[in-house]
Design a protein around this motif. Structure first.
Motif: not given
Length: 360
Positions: A171-174, A209-213, A332-335
């Motif tokens: 999940i961290q690396e998605a 949705e994972k967020a990238f800053f 929720w986050l997924s991979a």
């Protein structure tokens, strides 16, 4: 910091270095710590190996929420791809606390969710058996040696994290599809930027949705990451280099959503006008949504319009499995993992909620 790091590396270049800097982006209603702290993670990250920090979240405090804490972790790992070490990790205040089961659950979620959002190590505050802490001081209530339920809970979560380390890492690396622009100068000059950033982050997590800053020290990351949309939360003071990368992102087929307050214009980091041709090229091709009134740094009027726009944007992203929470307050986050699909979820609401999973 560079001199200290260089000295340590001269002794043994394999020693990993980090600096414990206090978090300066938090959750809704928080006073702007960027105005109060001299620490700059984007600069410090050039001389360290690990994302170090002093960060906190407290049950029942809207100014210090757990998602505000994980937002800081996600910002740090966006700046530098390395684990976070929270070497002064506050989960309990030094004054009154509820001592309730809900508070315990919240803080165990902190231990778990921190790892999901990139924290690799933690020094939980406070393990102290000195006379001062045991007999009573400002830190008496946060002394974990006096809280048997916390010791047991922390131990269990730590074992669970070890057992599920590969799943958490997946999940961290998605890859993130959603970018959020973080602008130091905007955070200082626009009182709505911090609040809007948190609102966007909170909504992204609710839609899986994972967020990238994207930060202004390395705006090139906007086009280097696999982002599909960049959301600009009241970042009205941005560098020309950032604006150029936004233009390139649009040229490459990306989308930009400008979230603005009170019809404010866009300027460079010193408040000067941008080249009008470049600015118009970006703003004319970007989607826009605004709110028009606030109270202090808390967003009120027209936020439903903004929220509905964000919902519309995030709903366009598809997942093999979609999670819908009745309370709207569940992250929720997924991979993909081992040929299957894993989901991590956390209910930040005040009570249980119904969860529905929809498959393609």
């Amino acid at each position: 910091q560079k001199a200290i790091s260089d000295k340590i590396k001269s002794i043994d270049e394999n020693i990993k270095v980090h600096t414990k800097g206090m978090a300066y982006i938090q959750s809704k209603g928080r006073s702007n710590n960027r105005l109060e702290l001299g620490f700059n993670h984007e600069e410090i990250s050039k001389f360290v190996d690990i994302n170090g920090c002093d960060s906190w979240a407290y049950y029942g405090k809207e100014t210090d929420t757990l998602q505000g804490k994980t937002m800081w972790y996600d910002y740090m790992t966006s700046v530098m791809e390395a684990p976070v070490s929270n070497s002064e990790d506050h989960i309990l205040t030094g004054s009154e606390m509820s001592r309730s089961d809900a508070e315990l659950d919240y803080n165990m979620a902190d231990v778990w969710q921190g790892a999901v959002h990139g924290r690799g190590s933690t020094a939980l505050w406070l393990w102290d058996d000195t006379k001062k802490s045991v007999l009573g001081s400002n830190y008496y209530n946060s002394n974990l040696t006096r809280r048997v339920d916390y010791i047991a809970g922390i131990g269990k979560v730590a074992l669970d994290l070890n057992r599920l380390a590969y799943e958490v890492t997946a999940i961290q690396e998605a890859d993130a599809r959603v970018g959020i622009l973080y602008s130091d100068s905007s955070l200082v000059l626009n009182p709505y930027s911090l609040q809007a950033t948190y609102k966007v982050y909170e909504k992204a997590m609710a839609y899986g949705e994972k967020a990238f800053f994207v930060n202004e020290s390395n705006p090139e990351a906007l086009c280097e990451q696999k982002l599909e949309i960049l959301i600009v939360p009241c970042c009205n003071y941005i560098k020309e280099e950032t604006l150029l990368e936004m233009k390139q992102f649009l040229d490459n087929g990306g989308r930009i959503l400008l979230l603005n307050a009170n019809g404010k214009g866009y300027y460079d980091e010193n408040g000067n006008a941008h080249d009008s041709t470049l600015l118009n090229n970006v703003t004319s091709r970007s989607e826009k949504v605004s709110f028009y009134k606030g109270n202090g740094i808390t967003i009120h009027d027209n936020w439903n319009t903004v929220s509905n726009k964000l919902k519309s944007v995030f709903s366009e992203f598809s997942h093999p499995v979609e999670l819908v929470a009745a309370n709207g307050a569940t992250e929720w986050l997924s991979a993909k993992y081992g040929g299957d699909y894993i989901i991590n979820l956390c209910n930040y609401g005040d009570s249980d909620t119904q969860i529905t999973l929809n498959t393609e």
